[in-house]
Design an enzyme around this catalytic site. Structure first.
Site, PDB file in Angstrom:
ATOM      1  N   ASP A  71       0.877  -1.139   0.044  1.00 26.57           N
ATOM      2  CA  ASP A  71       0.149  -0.123  -0.123  1.00 26.57           C
ATOM      3  C   ASP A  71       0.859   0.988  -0.012  1.00 26.57           C
ATOM      4  O   ASP A  71       1.903   1.263   0.693  1.00 26.57           O
ATOM      5  CB  ASP A  71      -0.946   0.062   1.233  1.00 26.57           C
ATOM      6  N   PHE A 154       4.645   5.217 -13.314  1.00 22.84           N
ATOM      7  CA  PHE A 154       3.054   5.283 -13.264  1.00 22.84           C
ATOM      8  C   PHE A 154       2.688   6.249 -12.276  1.00 22.84           C
ATOM      9  O   PHE A 154       3.795   7.015 -11.749  1.00 22.84           O
ATOM     10  CB  PHE A 154       2.533   3.880 -12.830  1.00 22.84           C
ATOM     11  N   GLY A 155       1.452   6.375 -12.086  1.00 20.03           N
ATOM     12  CA  GLY A 155       0.921   7.223 -11.088  1.00 20.03           C
ATOM     13  C   GLY A 155       1.184   8.894 -11.088  1.00 20.03           C
ATOM     14  O   GLY A 155       1.144   9.540 -12.117  1.00 20.03           O
ATOM     15  N   TYR A 156       1.782   9.315 -10.125  1.00 18.93           N
ATOM     16  CA  TYR A 156       2.285  10.737 -10.016  1.00 18.93           C
ATOM     17  C   TYR A 156       3.813  10.875 -10.251  1.00 18.93           C
ATOM     18  O   TYR A 156       4.315  11.920 -10.198  1.00 18.93           O
ATOM     19  CB  TYR A 156       2.281  10.988  -8.428  1.00 18.93           C
ATOM     20  N   LYS A 177      15.011   4.613 -11.038  1.00 22.30           N
ATOM     21  CA  LYS A 177      13.778   4.659 -10.110  1.00 22.30           C
ATOM     22  C   LYS A 177      13.902   3.582  -9.003  1.00 22.30           C
ATOM     23  O   LYS A 177      13.710   3.748  -7.879  1.00 22.30           O
ATOM     24  CB  LYS A 177      12.315   4.501 -10.554  1.00 22.30           C
ATOM     25  N   HIS A 182      10.512   4.663  -2.925  1.00 25.90           N
ATOM     26  CA  HIS A 182       9.927   4.141  -1.829  1.00 25.90           C
ATOM     27  C   HIS A 182       9.766   2.614  -1.673  1.00 25.90           C
ATOM     28  O   HIS A 182      10.028   1.957  -0.799  1.00 25.90           O
ATOM     29  CB  HIS A 182       8.656   5.015  -1.467  1.00 25.90           C
TER      30      HIS A 182
END
Ligand SMILES: O=c1[nH]c(=O)c2ncn([C@@H]3O[C@H](COP(=O)(O)OP(=O)(O)OP(=O)(O)O)[C@@H](O)[C@H]3O)c2[nH]1
Ligand SMILES: [Mg+2]
Length: 197
Positions: A71, A154-156, A177, A182
């Site tokens: 998550d 992807f995402g932000y 990356k 994270h």
């Protein structure tokens, strides 16, 4: 071949886990391949840790085998931590990365560059039937760009500039990356991932 099940339907996450586990000769399977017909686990927790636990434990119980869940989300200081655990559905339940990015930029319209600090957070949960679930947290600090740039990730990612970089995460290669993200910072802490295979 050894195999790990990740309780996710996010293709971007899956691709990153594939890259991480490839050097160990481990195959990554997600809910996209093995459990297309299962209903989504409801993310009713109020923290990354709670939602990671819900996803890992529910799928581990259904499959009766060890499962990893992720998550994650973007925590923006000027927005008091939003979108946070709501990152995937920030602009609505249809989970559009494009709409999420537009909403984020709009909400930060008045915020100057030095106040656009943010971090990506990832909590991984390892659920093994009959055992206590274990959690690992990884963070990547950065700031939110004024415009989207780049097409990787992807995402932000097109809006997130990691500290120490001039480019957005989406302008970095996947290898770059995966060194600083994270998710990689959480994965590096996994000491017991063998029990997932
Ligand atoms: O630019 C990004 N680079 C990343 O590396 C990243 N990691 C997470 N996120 C954002 O946070 C949501 C997770 O929400 P989330 O953990 O509920 O996952 P999800 O709903 O997409 O899939 P699932 O794993 O729950 O099936 C995602 O959709 C993204 O918006 C990221 N954005
Ligand atoms: Mg989700």
């Amino acid at each position: 071949m050894k195999e790990i099940i990740i309780a996710t339907r996010n293709k971007g996450k899956v691709n990153e886990f594939i890259d991480f586990f490839k050097p160990y000769g481990i195959k990554v399977q997600s809910l996209l391949e093995i459990a297309e017909q299962l209903p989504d686990v409801e993310e009713t927790g109020d923290s990354f840790a709670e939602n990671a636990t819900l996803k890992a434990e529910q799928i581990a119980e259904l499959l009766n085998r060890p499962v990893l869940a992720d998550d994650s989300g973007l925590v923006v200081d000027a927005l008091h931590g939003a979108p946070g655990i709501y990152s995937a559905r920030y602009a609505g339940e249809e989970k559009s990365d494009e709409a999420n990015n537009q909403k984020l930029l709009k909400n930060l319209q008045e915020v100057p560059q030095d106040k656009r600090t943010a971090r990506f957070v990832c909590v991984l949960a390892i659920a093994v039937p009959g055992e206590e679930t274990t959690l690992y947290r990884g963070v990547c600090e950065g700031k939110i760009a004024l415009n989207p740039k780049g097409t990787n990730g992807f995402g932000y990612d097109p809006l997130f500039i990691p500290n120490g970089y001039q480019q957005t995460m989406a302008e970095l290669s996947s290898a770059e990356k995966n060194q600083i993200s994270h998710r990689s910072n959480a994965i590096k802490q996994l000491k017991n991932w063998e029990k997932l295979t």
